[in-house]
Enzyme design. Structure first.
Site, short mmCIF file in Angstrom:
data_model
loop_
_atom_site.label_atom_id
_atom_site.label_comp_id
_atom_site.label_asym_id
_atom_site.label_seq_id
_atom_site.Cartn_x
_atom_site.Cartn_y
_atom_site.Cartn_z
N ASP A 166 -2.94 -1.07 10.23
CA ASP A 166 -2.90 -1.11 8.76
C ASP A 166 -3.52 -2.37 8.17
O ASP A 166 -3.85 -2.40 6.99
CB ASP A 166 -1.45 -1.00 8.27
CG ASP A 166 -0.94 0.43 8.26
OD1 ASP A 166 -1.76 1.34 8.51
OD2 ASP A 166 0.25 0.63 8.00
N LYS A 209 0.85 -1.19 0.00
CA LYS A 209 0.00 0.00 0.00
C LYS A 209 0.88 1.24 0.00
O LYS A 209 2.04 1.22 0.42
CB LYS A 209 -0.95 0.01 1.19
CG LYS A 209 -0.27 0.05 2.58
CD LYS A 209 0.11 1.43 3.06
CE LYS A 209 0.76 1.38 4.44
NZ LYS A 209 1.38 2.68 4.83
#
Length: 244
Positions: A133, A8
């Site tokens: 996350d 990401k």
């Protein structure tokens, strides 16, 4: 069984304040990209969890995020842990702000869930227990901190490493707390990242802009810097969107 675990990038990261529990309220926009780790999982007859990894810097013991994820998953479903052989093929750089550990952890709970078939809300609860996350990799795409989908007009990115050493997220937050410069910014895709207040990446930004990027900034707590391109170039990554 095997699964791809995407990296990401943070297209926005604003640290608003520190909570009483020591964690922080943040606003962010996360985009998953087509840079992948890969996990191969097979069951054992005993209860042992055996982890192998092609990266010697990644621990293969109980401190590995995949091991932690398995433990949390089985605690959640209130069953004894089963044994597994796990191979982790690392392509996402470690301690880079690219979410490799969290993505691997999420990948393993997706693989486990092929047998137990928990609903999305259950997997989201598990992911939150693993780490902040981890949740973003359940529903890959462009998401904010509340898991709302964000319309992202961009799709091509260049990455460069700003340091030969990775960054500890915990240490970066500690340094930011010392600055005591909390603020509430408007959330939008502009590569603003509050960690740049303690991490000088001006040289890397110039390098990326010289390569054709229209903007550049730190991703996560570093150490990688991402640049946005308006057209595809060699060596760039693209959006990886995969609804749950």
């Amino acid at each position: 069984m095997r699964i791809k675990c995407p990296a990401k990038i943070n297209l926005f990261l604003n640290i608003q304040n520190k909570k009483d529990d020591g964690y922080h309220n943040i606003k962010t926009i996360v985009q998953t990209i087509d840079l992948f780790d890969e996990i191969i999982l097979s069951k054992r007859k005993d209860k042992k969890i055996n982890i192998k990894c092609n990266d010697p810097d990644i621990p293969c013991d109980e401190t590995n995020s995949v091991f932690k994820a398995i433990k949390i998953y089985y605690e959640y479903i209130k069953k004894d842990i089963e044994g597994y052989d796990i191979t982790i093929i690392k392509n996402i750089p470690n301690k880079a702000g690219l979410g490799g550990e969290s993505s691997d952890a999420c990948g393993i709970i997706k693989l486990l869930n092929k047998e137990y078939n928990l609903l999305y809300d259950d997997l989201l609860n598990i992911a939150k227990k693993i780490g902040d996350d981890c949740k973003y990799f359940l529903k890959c795409g462009c998401l904010d901190e509340e898991m709302n989908e964000i319309k992202n007009p961009y799709q091509f990115y260049l990455l460069i490493n700003s340091s030969s050493e990775g960054c500890s997220t915990k240490e970066m937050f500690r340094k930011y707390d010392e600055l005591n410069e909390f603020e509430n910014l408007e959330k939008k895709i502009n590569l603003v990242n509050d960690f740049e207040k303690i991490y000088n990446i001006e040289k890397e930004k110039i390098t990326l802009k010289n390569k054709g990027c229209i903007m550049a900034g730190l991703t996560g707590s570093g150490s990688y810097v991402v640049g946005i391109l308006e057209e595809k170039k060699e060596g760039c990554y693209q959006n990886y969107n995969l609804p749950f």
